[in-house]
Each structure stands twice: as C-alpha cells, then as structure tokens.
Design an enzyme around this catalytic site. Structure first.
Site, short mmCIF file in Angstrom:
data_model
loop_
_atom_site.label_atom_id
_atom_site.label_comp_id
_atom_site.label_asym_id
_atom_site.label_seq_id
_atom_site.Cartn_x
_atom_site.Cartn_y
_atom_site.Cartn_z
N GLY A 92 0.86 -1.19 0.00
CA GLY A 92 0.00 0.00 0.00
C GLY A 92 0.89 1.23 0.00
CG PHE A 93 -0.78 5.15 0.03
CD1 PHE A 93 -0.48 5.91 -1.09
CD2 PHE A 93 -2.09 4.75 0.22
CE1 PHE A 93 -1.46 6.28 -1.98
CE2 PHE A 93 -3.09 5.12 -0.68
CZ PHE A 93 -2.78 5.89 -1.78
CD GLU A 133 -13.98 12.01 -0.34
OE1 GLU A 133 -13.16 12.94 -0.23
OE2 GLU A 133 -13.64 10.82 -0.33
C1 LIG Z 1 -12.31 4.60 1.22
C2 LIG Z 1 -11.04 5.24 1.70
C3 LIG Z 1 -10.79 6.56 1.37
C4 LIG Z 1 -9.62 7.18 1.80
N1 LIG Z 1 -9.40 8.48 1.43
C5 LIG Z 1 -8.22 9.05 1.76
C6 LIG Z 1 -7.91 10.37 1.29
O1 LIG Z 1 -8.73 11.00 0.60
N2 LIG Z 1 -6.71 10.89 1.61
C7 LIG Z 1 -5.81 10.19 2.37
O2 LIG Z 1 -4.71 10.70 2.61
N3 LIG Z 1 -6.07 8.97 2.84
C8 LIG Z 1 -7.26 8.37 2.55
N4 LIG Z 1 -7.54 7.13 3.01
C9 LIG Z 1 -6.60 6.48 3.92
C10 LIG Z 1 -5.40 5.91 3.21
O3 LIG Z 1 -5.82 5.16 2.10
C11 LIG Z 1 -4.63 5.05 4.20
O4 LIG Z 1 -4.22 5.86 5.27
C12 LIG Z 1 -3.43 4.43 3.54
O5 LIG Z 1 -3.83 3.55 2.52
C13 LIG Z 1 -2.58 3.69 4.56
O6 LIG Z 1 -1.49 3.12 3.93
P1 LIG Z 1 -0.87 1.77 4.46
O7 LIG Z 1 0.33 1.52 3.64
O8 LIG Z 1 -0.76 1.81 5.93
O9 LIG Z 1 -1.98 0.66 4.17
P2 LIG Z 1 -2.70 0.26 2.80
O10 LIG Z 1 -2.52 1.30 1.76
O11 LIG Z 1 -4.08 -0.11 3.19
O12 LIG Z 1 -1.90 -1.04 2.33
C14 LIG Z 1 -1.90 -2.21 3.09
C15 LIG Z 1 -1.47 -3.34 2.16
O13 LIG Z 1 -1.17 -4.48 2.97
C16 LIG Z 1 -1.67 -5.63 2.32
N5 LIG Z 1 -1.88 -6.64 3.37
C17 LIG Z 1 -2.66 -6.53 4.47
N6 LIG Z 1 -2.58 -7.65 5.22
C18 LIG Z 1 -1.73 -8.48 4.56
C19 LIG Z 1 -1.23 -9.80 4.84
N7 LIG Z 1 -1.59 -10.46 5.93
N8 LIG Z 1 -0.38 -10.35 3.96
C20 LIG Z 1 -0.01 -9.70 2.84
N9 LIG Z 1 -0.45 -8.44 2.53
C21 LIG Z 1 -1.28 -7.85 3.39
C22 LIG Z 1 -2.96 -5.15 1.66
O14 LIG Z 1 -3.34 -6.01 0.61
C23 LIG Z 1 -2.56 -3.76 1.19
O15 LIG Z 1 -2.06 -3.76 -0.12
C24 LIG Z 1 -8.69 6.46 2.59
C25 LIG Z 1 -8.95 5.14 2.92
C26 LIG Z 1 -10.11 4.53 2.47
C27 LIG Z 1 -10.37 3.08 2.82
#
Ligand SMILES: Cc1cc2nc3c(=O)[nH]c(=O)nc-3n(C[C@H](O)[C@H](O)[C@H](O)COP(=O)(O)OP(=O)(O)OC[C@H]3O[C@@H](n4cnc5c(N)ncnc54)[C@H](O)[C@@H]3O)c2cc1C
Length: 424
Positions: A22-23, A178
C-alpha cells in the site's frame, strides 16, 4: 529457510522484507531501490490500490483498473526488489521467519505496512452495512446501490419502493461525505431519466454522524460549509446520535428508524492483525505502539508504518491514518534501515502534516492546509489535481482525468455495471 531461492541464499546483502504494498510499504520499497539490500515486497493482492478514489468506483464514476496498478509493474526496474504474492499468516521473531501461506520467508529487517480494515461496534452489522476498503468492496457497493434503483423500479409495494430509494451512510468523515454526495448526484442528475416507473430524484440520502459535526478533523467553518454543500445536493445530514441497530431493512438511530435497503458503513477502521503476529502492545484500534524510530519495542529490526502503527502526534492523538502519513513513515523506515546497515543510528521520525480535505459532489471540496483553507470549486480543482498527481501510472492519470472531464461536461457516469454483489 525453505522459501527463499538458492540464489537469494548466496546473496550476502541484508534482506529487507516489506509486508504490504500500500502507500507505506510501496514507498519504503521505492526508497530502498538503490540501497545495498535485497528487498522482498509481499502483498496478498497483486496490485497497489489508490484507496482515496475507491468511493468513485463504488458510485460508478471510475472503473477499478483506473485506481489500481500491478505491483510487479511498479517495481519492475528495481533490480534489488522481488515481489511475492501471498498472505502473511504469522511472524516467528526468534527465527526471523515469516509464514506466507504455506511457505517460510526469512528476513534481516522487516517492515509491516499492512494497513487497516473496517471496524463495527457490532460485528453482525457488517452483513447489512458494507464498508469500503478494497476493490471488491467498491464493486459490491456499486452493485448494491444500482440494484436498489432496479428493485425500486420493480417494487409493487410503495413502502418497499421507498425503502429502496432511501440510502443511509453511517459516518461523517471524508469517505462518508464523499459517498453521500456522489450517491445524491447519481440519483438526482445521472440516472434521473433512465427509469420509467420511479422518479430517482425523490431518493433520500441520509448521512449519519454520531459526533456533533461532520468532518471533525477540519475546522468548524469548513465542516459547516460541507453540511450546506451536501444539503444543496439533497443530502440530509444528521449529527449527534450514534446508530443503535442495523438490519436488512434499515437503521435505528436516536430512537427513530430509517427504512433503507442500502446502508453503507464509513464509521471507523481497525488496524490489521500485525500486532497479533508480534504479540506487540497496541492501542484500542489495534495499531502497534512503535518507538520514536518506528521500530517495534523489543524488536529493533521490525518496523511498523502507516495505518498499522500508532505514532503519538499532538493533543494526545496519534498521527492520522492518511496516505501522506503512511508514505512519510515508509520513507523513514527505509532510511532507518539504510542507516542501520551503514552502522549509523537513525534520528527520530518527524511527521509533516500536509492538511485535510474532502470532496462534496462533482464540483465542491473543502481543504485545510492550516495556513490556507480553500473551499468550493477552487478546492475541488486542487483536490482533483492532487489526486491525479499522486495516482500511480500514466494510463491511470489519463483515464481518470478523461472520465472526470466527461462526467463533468455530460453528467454521465459510465461504470454503472452490476457485477458480483448481492443480486446473484
Ligand atoms: C475509502 C477510503 C478513502 C480514503 N481516502 C483518503 C484520502 O482521501 N486521503 C488520504 O490521505 N487517505 C485516505 N484514506 C486512507 C489511506 O488510504 C490510508 O491511510 C493508507 O492507505 C494507509 O497506507 P498503508 O500503507 O498503511 O496501508 P494500505 O494502503 O491499506 O496497504 C496495506 C497493504 O497491505 C496488504 N496486506 C494486508 N494484510 C496483509 C497480509 N496479511 N499479507 C499480505 N499483505 C497484506 C494489503 O493487501 C494492502 O495492499 C482512505 C482510505 C479509504 C479506505
């Protein structure tokens, strides 16, 4: 170690395993592209998802491929990086091994970037009020919304017809706002001429927020502006009461009932299971309480970033679960590992808050940069430009812009397909 290839075992470079593309995880991997390490990027999905635009997939504005990109393609030119499709099940910290489906993968450094999932006060509600976190959630939500209009068109009973034309969104954060705006526009403008028996413009869209106002992370005047902008689109905003019950035919809130066949959940998330893998201390939302260098206490070689980490920020609150925070943490964790590999001690992580924003329908938004608080059309333009800029993939940028311009001029949303979902 059984899962790594023979060539990988000959490789003397430290092995950095990143769970989650993810991000946070993807940014960490990119940051490590020239580092003297071997990187394995693991995700249960083969694509990186731009979650901020998921609501547009759920409301027929964009197609899933516009907001997702294959992970392998993104890191194809990073010679030190391999991608592994699989779901991490557990971590053996003593042996420095991850269990990924039925194989084991060893690590020297581990970055956990596994994000968050929906959270419900009552787990039974999930079946009736789906949340929005994945492509499947979005296409299933789209099916539910479109199906409600189809069922209304066929309903003989006026009460059932009304139930089908009532849409309830629980949670007044950016996603709830939204979704509500987009559904109201869909009903009032986009599909208004498509049906013969029903008048979709009479649809009722209700946004429920338990707190005193919607968009609580934004200043009061922007939240009030958003409430007025939603009202103009025909959305009823109800604040101050928490939902008491959700079932197949609606919700109970504030002692009253709202009949609806479509209740959508945008009222909170919970961190991934990563804290359980380490038996690490976590907050109420399951976020791992990390140290100043984002490492997990007692595990200096394991870092947690993004939505799955609890990093203290201001007023007793942690850093918010937003994409820029996850990216900053991903960059930091990669740099901290590079510092360790070079025998240096990393400095503490410092978060720079870029601002909060939400869009309301097709031409209005509110943004709080702290030093500047635009609203209305200008804010919407900035919102759109920022999202296109941060989207991964040239094709995606062009496709999203083309779809938006088309929808803006014509009021048409072409992705009105009922696929998967509850009609089967
Ligand atoms: C509907 C929605 C709208 C949003 N709008 C905004 C916005 O407008 N602006 C903003 O800044 N933020 C927004 N966010 C929040 C933002 O998307 C999150 O803060 C961000 O994605 C967090 O990044 P991350 O890397 O922690 O997790 P994520 O981007 O969620 O990535 C996690 C990754 O881990 C993988 N994963 C999880 N568990 C496992 C496992 N056991 N084994 C292997 N892979 C795994 C998943 O498949 C995923 O690809 C929004 C979120 C949602 C759901």
């Amino acid at each position: 170690m059984t899962g790594d290839s023979a060539s990988a075992q000959r490789d003397e470079r430290p092995h950095v395993v990143i769970v989650g593309a993810g991000f946070g995880g993807l940014t960490a991997a990119r940051q490590l592209r020239k580092a003297p390490v071997r990187v394995t990027l693991i995700d249960r999905r083969n694509y990186h998802l731009f979650q901020p635009l998921l609501y547009q997939v759920a409301t027929a504005g964009l197609s899933p491929a516009d907001i997702a990109a294959p992970i392998r393609h993104i890191v194809r030119s990073q010679a030190n990086t391999s991608v592994l499709l699989g779901r991490v099940q557990s971590v053996d910290t003593a042996r420095k091994l991850l269990k990924v489906d039925d194989r084991e993968v060893g690590y020297d450094y581990l970055i956990l970037a596994t994000g968050a999932k929906h959270a419900y006060p009552n787990p039974d509600w999930e079946a009736f009020a789906p949340g929005l976190k994945s492509v499947d959630d979005a296409t299933s939500m789209r099916a539910r919304i479109l199906l409600a209009f189809e069922q209304a068109e066929q309903a003989e009973d006026p009460a059932e017809q009304r139930r089908c034309l009532n849409f309830v969104i629980v949670g007044g954060g950016p996603t709830g706002v939204e979704l509500a705006g987009a559904i109201a526009e869909l009903a009032r403008r986009v599909i208004a001429k498509d049906f013969r028996r029903i008048d979709t413009t009479t649809s009722r869209v209700v946004l429920l927020e338990g707190g005193p106002r919607i968009l609580p992370a934004l200043p009061e005047n922007l939240s009030a502006y958003a409430t007025r902008a939603l009202a103009k689109l025909g959305v009823e905003v109800r604040t101050g009461d928490f939902v008491e019950e959700v079932d197949e035919t609606g919700v109970a809130v504030g002692g009253a009932r709202i009949e609806s066949r479509t209740v959508l959940w945008a009222a909170g998330v919970r961190a991934s299971e990563a804290h359980r893998w380490l038996d690490a201390e976590s907050d109420r939302a399951g976020r791992i309480l990390v140290g100043p260098d984002l490492s997990v206490p007692d595990h200096p070689d394991i870092f947690a970033v993004g939505d799955t980490a609890h990093v203290p920020w201001k007023d007793g609150q942690p850093i918010p679960g937003v994409a820029p925070a996850a990216k900053q943490m991903g960059i930091y964790a990669a740099k901290a590992i590079m510092a360790r590999v070079a025998g240096r001690k990393p400095e503490a992580f410092r978060y720079k808050h870029a601002g909060n924003l939400a869009t309301i329908g097709r031409s209005s938004a509110v943004i709080d940069f702290g030093w500047w608080r635009p609203k209305g059309f200008l804010a919407w333009l900035l919102w759109g430009l920022a999202h296109v800029y941060f989207l991964i993939g040239f094709r995606n940028k062009i496709a999203v812009m083309a779809d938006w311009i088309w929808a803006y001029i014509t009021f048409k949303k072409g992705m009105r397909l009922i696929t998967g979902g509850p009609h089967k």
